[in-house]
Design an enzyme around this catalytic site. Structure first.
Site, PDB file in Angstrom:
ATOM      1  N   TRP A 125       0.884  -1.353  -0.021  1.00 31.03           N
ATOM      2  CA  TRP A 125       0.023   0.052   0.017  1.00 31.03           C
ATOM      3  C   TRP A 125       0.791   1.081  -0.057  1.00 31.03           C
ATOM      4  O   TRP A 125       1.767   1.443   0.547  1.00 31.03           O
ATOM      5  CB  TRP A 125      -0.813  -0.058   1.365  1.00 31.03           C
ATOM      6  CG  TRP A 125      -1.575   1.265   1.600  1.00 31.03           C
ATOM      7  CD1 TRP A 125      -0.840   2.132   2.581  1.00 31.03           C
ATOM      8  CD2 TRP A 125      -2.856   1.809   1.008  1.00 31.03           C
ATOM      9  NE1 TRP A 125      -1.984   3.219   2.662  1.00 31.03           N
ATOM     10  CE2 TRP A 125      -2.964   2.994   1.686  1.00 31.03           C
ATOM     11  CE3 TRP A 125      -3.744   1.155   0.235  1.00 31.03           C
ATOM     12  CZ2 TRP A 125      -4.112   3.670   1.592  1.00 31.03           C
ATOM     13  CZ3 TRP A 125      -4.856   2.115  -0.027  1.00 31.03           C
ATOM     14  CH2 TRP A 125      -5.161   3.242   0.688  1.00 31.03           C
ATOM     15  N   MET A 126       0.474   2.587  -0.611  1.00 34.53           N
ATOM     16  CA  MET A 126       0.944   3.740  -0.673  1.00 34.53           C
ATOM     17  C   MET A 126      -0.077   4.832  -0.099  1.00 34.53           C
ATOM     18  O   MET A 126      -1.222   4.684  -0.874  1.00 34.53           O
ATOM     19  CB  MET A 126       1.493   4.013  -2.135  1.00 34.53           C
ATOM     20  CG  MET A 126       1.907   5.467  -2.245  1.00 34.53           C
ATOM     21  SD  MET A 126       2.479   5.974  -4.155  1.00 34.53           S
ATOM     22  CE  MET A 126       4.079   5.262  -4.052  1.00 34.53           C
ATOM     23  N   ASN A 127       0.192   5.546   0.672  1.00 36.58           N
ATOM     24  CA  ASN A 127      -0.688   6.798   0.725  1.00 36.58           C
ATOM     25  C   ASN A 127       0.443   7.967   0.791  1.00 36.58           C
ATOM     26  O   ASN A 127       1.275   8.111  -0.171  1.00 36.58           O
ATOM     27  CB  ASN A 127      -1.543   6.733   1.703  1.00 36.58           C
ATOM     28  CG  ASN A 127      -1.404   6.730   3.081  1.00 36.58           C
ATOM     29  OD1 ASN A 127      -0.643   5.489   3.547  1.00 36.58           O
ATOM     30  ND2 ASN A 127      -1.648   7.436   3.803  1.00 36.58           N
ATOM     31  N   ASP A 128       0.175   8.962   1.638  1.00 33.01           N
ATOM     32  CA  ASP A 128       0.687  10.194   1.547  1.00 33.01           C
ATOM     33  C   ASP A 128       2.351  10.101   0.981  1.00 33.01           C
ATOM     34  O   ASP A 128       2.965   9.680   1.751  1.00 33.01           O
ATOM     35  CB  ASP A 128       0.611  11.134   2.791  1.00 33.01           C
ATOM     36  CG  ASP A 128      -0.660  10.852   3.475  1.00 33.01           C
ATOM     37  OD1 ASP A 128      -1.525  10.459   2.738  1.00 33.01           O
ATOM     38  OD2 ASP A 128      -0.782  11.379   4.465  1.00 33.01           O
ATOM     39  N   GLN A 184       3.947   7.033   2.727  1.00 30.19           N
ATOM     40  CA  GLN A 184       3.161   6.106   3.553  1.00 30.19           C
ATOM     41  C   GLN A 184       3.063   4.753   3.263  1.00 30.19           C
ATOM     42  O   GLN A 184       2.460   4.620   2.075  1.00 30.19           O
ATOM     43  CB  GLN A 184       1.796   6.801   4.114  1.00 30.19           C
ATOM     44  CG  GLN A 184       1.924   8.231   4.891  1.00 30.19           C
ATOM     45  CD  GLN A 184       2.367   7.828   6.392  1.00 30.19           C
ATOM     46  OE1 GLN A 184       1.329   7.517   7.010  1.00 30.19           O
ATOM     47  NE2 GLN A 184       3.428   8.005   6.677  1.00 30.19           N
TER      48      GLN A 184
HETATM   49  C1  FRU Z   1      -3.535  11.574   5.334  1.00 27.75           C
HETATM   50  C2  FRU Z   1      -3.487  10.802   6.426  1.00 27.75           C
HETATM   51  C3  FRU Z   1      -2.387  11.669   7.345  1.00 27.75           C
HETATM   52  C4  FRU Z   1      -1.748  10.472   8.361  1.00 27.75           C
HETATM   53  C5  FRU Z   1      -1.660   9.421   7.368  1.00 27.75           C
HETATM   54  C6  FRU Z   1      -1.566   8.065   7.819  1.00 27.75           C
HETATM   55  O1  FRU Z   1      -3.988  10.563   4.085  1.00 27.75           O
HETATM   56  O2  FRU Z   1      -4.507  10.498   7.164  1.00 27.75           O
HETATM   57  O3  FRU Z   1      -3.154  12.793   8.237  1.00 27.75           O
HETATM   58  O4  FRU Z   1      -0.626  11.056   8.780  1.00 27.75           O
HETATM   59  O5  FRU Z   1      -2.580   9.664   6.336  1.00 27.75           O
HETATM   60  O6  FRU Z   1      -1.305   7.052   7.051  1.00 27.75           O
END
Ligand code: FRU
Length: 464
Positions: A15-18, A34
């Protein structure tokens, strides 16, 4: 079908987020994000690491941060930034435990040219408590920068004021280690602006400052431009950074040449089950160059480096059809420029990732009378496990002036820059192999110019 982007960063697996910790360090760009290394769903959040010499070709680096059992980040190393303080990179992030957050700092040696760490936590410098009025579950995403005029280091933290309204908190430091709470930097003027603000960025353009925030629960991002006096931000103008949809958690940095660059995370619009079956989820946008015009309005466009990925210009065909001008080309991995000069108030637009019979197609359309730009996704895919609601944004354009669109297509990623101002970012998942067609159309009288380039791969080999 292969929906894996080729020139937008994606995780090797999981998974990838921020985007996090963006820094130009000893000749290379470092971009963290992330990451859940073990599953293509959010959870067990680590910091993964990519690096690049040119902002567009990336390579995978070893993981940077992992949750520490028993530590304040036991349930995740949440978002944050990296700053080089007195020649030493410092990493700021939100430690998450049981959905409560504290702000953590980690250091690495100045001789760590590749930024491979290990990052050593500095627990004595943790910001362990939010200020009164802010809950422990609404306190995250430290954004750190230096400002010479106001004499010091600043940290902006995303928050919610009494769990009612988005707020940014301001901290200040002389050495990047010991932080003092200054007060609220800026609070959402009303509920419409969101209950919680995540991932704030504050950057300077001469006398003016730009603040961007990601808005929970709308899942869109807003910008404000105005004044910052070292303790408070006063907004003079505001607008949409990205429409509510898929782009979120943007992260800005100032390049060595002074440009302000910002990356968004582009969320999936396929079901969690589908992502897990595919083994990966999430993408980042291309770097955008941000600016404020003389009136204080945000301008945004893909950074010039993206042009270096352009390959051959695609052949473009023109035909006059009953409903107006039609100009077409084809491809699934393209950089497109379209200019419409409208001679009446007929709609203009672009169909992308379309099958010849129109069973699948994504339509981007400008309605002069409705004063809006819409991305119609109802027919974007036959797959029921993908989200297909429309995205739209208000947009006013002076009659007769050329309207310029830059549209980046990358398998499932769609980034649409309208007139260098508005951005609509989303994901679409056509299922048919012939969903390749691109067609610019004008329903009334309009001049349409379409150009398109095939785009090269910019990521290391990824399982498809
Ligand atoms: C935004 C968020 C951030 C948090 C991170 C957790 O997408 O919710 O506020 O630090 O993702 O993965």
């Amino acid at each position: 079908m292969d929906h894996r982007p080729r020139y937008h960063p994606t995780p090797l697996r999981g998974w990838m987020n921020d985007p996090n910790g963006l820094v130009h360090w000893q000749g290379r760009w470092h971009l963290h994000y992330q990451h859940n290394p073990n599953a293509a769903r959010w959870g067990d959040i680590h910091w993964a690491h990519l690096s690049s010499a040119d902002l567009v070709h990336w390579r995978d680096e070893p993981l940077a941060l992992a949750p520490q059992p028993g530590g304040p980040d036991a349930d995740g190393c949440f978002s944050g930034s990296i700053a080089v303080v007195d020649g030493r990179p410092l990493l700021y992030y939100s430690g998450n435990r049981g959905f409560e957050q504290v702000q953590c700092i980690a250091e690495t040696g100045a001789g760590d040219a590749a930024l491979h760490g290990p990052w050593r936590r500095l627990p004595q410098h943790t910001i362990a408590e939010p200020p009164p009025g802010v809950g422990r579950t609404d306190f995250r995403d430290p954004y750190v920068f230096h400002d010479a005029e106001h004499g010091g280091w600043f940290m902006v933290v995303g928050a919610s004021w009494r769990s009612e309204r988005g707020q940014c908190l301001l901290y200040r430091s002389d050495d990047g280690l010991a932080w003092r709470h200054v007060g609220p930097l800026f609070t959402a003027p009303d509920l419409l602006h969101g209950v919680l603000w995540e991932c704030p960025n504050l950057v300077r353009f001469g006398e003016r400052w730009l603040l961007t925030v990601s808005v929970w629960p709308r899942l869109g991002a807003l910008w404000f431009s105005g004044r910052f006096d070292g303790s408070r931000f006063v907004a003079e103008h505001e607008g949409v950074l990205d429409v509510d949809g898929a782009a979120f958690a943007h992260l800005a940095t100032t390049a060595p040449d002074g440009r302000v660059l910002q990356w968004p995370w582009i969320d999936e619009q396929r079901s969690v089950e589908r992502c897990e079956a595919d083994g990966w989820a999430g993408a980042l946008g291309v770097p955008r160059e941000l600016a404020l015009d003389a009136g204080g309005t945000l301008r945004q466009r893909p950074a010039d480096e993206v042009l270096s990925l352009r390959g051959a210009a695609q052949p473009v065909e023109r035909s006059g059809q009953a409903r107006g001008v039609v100009v077409s080309t084809a491809g699934r991995c393209l950089d497109i420029e379209a200019t419409f000069t409208l001679h009446d108030r007929g709609r203009v637009g672009l169909d992308v990732l379309a099958t010849p019979d129109g069973e699948e197609r994504t339509r981007i359309v400008f309605w002069p009378d409705a004063r809006r730009v819409v991305i119609e996704r109802a027919r974007s895919s036959r797959d029921d496990a993908t989200r297909r609601q429309d995205l739209w944004a208000p947009f006013i354009h002076p009659d007769g002036a050329p309207l310029h669109w830059r549209v980046l297509i990358d398998h499932s990623v769609l980034e649409v820059f309208i007139d260098g101002r508005l951005c609509l970012t989303t994901r679409v998942y056509p299922t048919r192999a012939d969903a390749l067609h691109v067609e610019a159309f004008a329903e009334g009288r309009a001049d349409v110019v379409l150009q398109a380039w095939a785009m090269g791969d910019a990521m290391p080999e990824r399982p498809r």
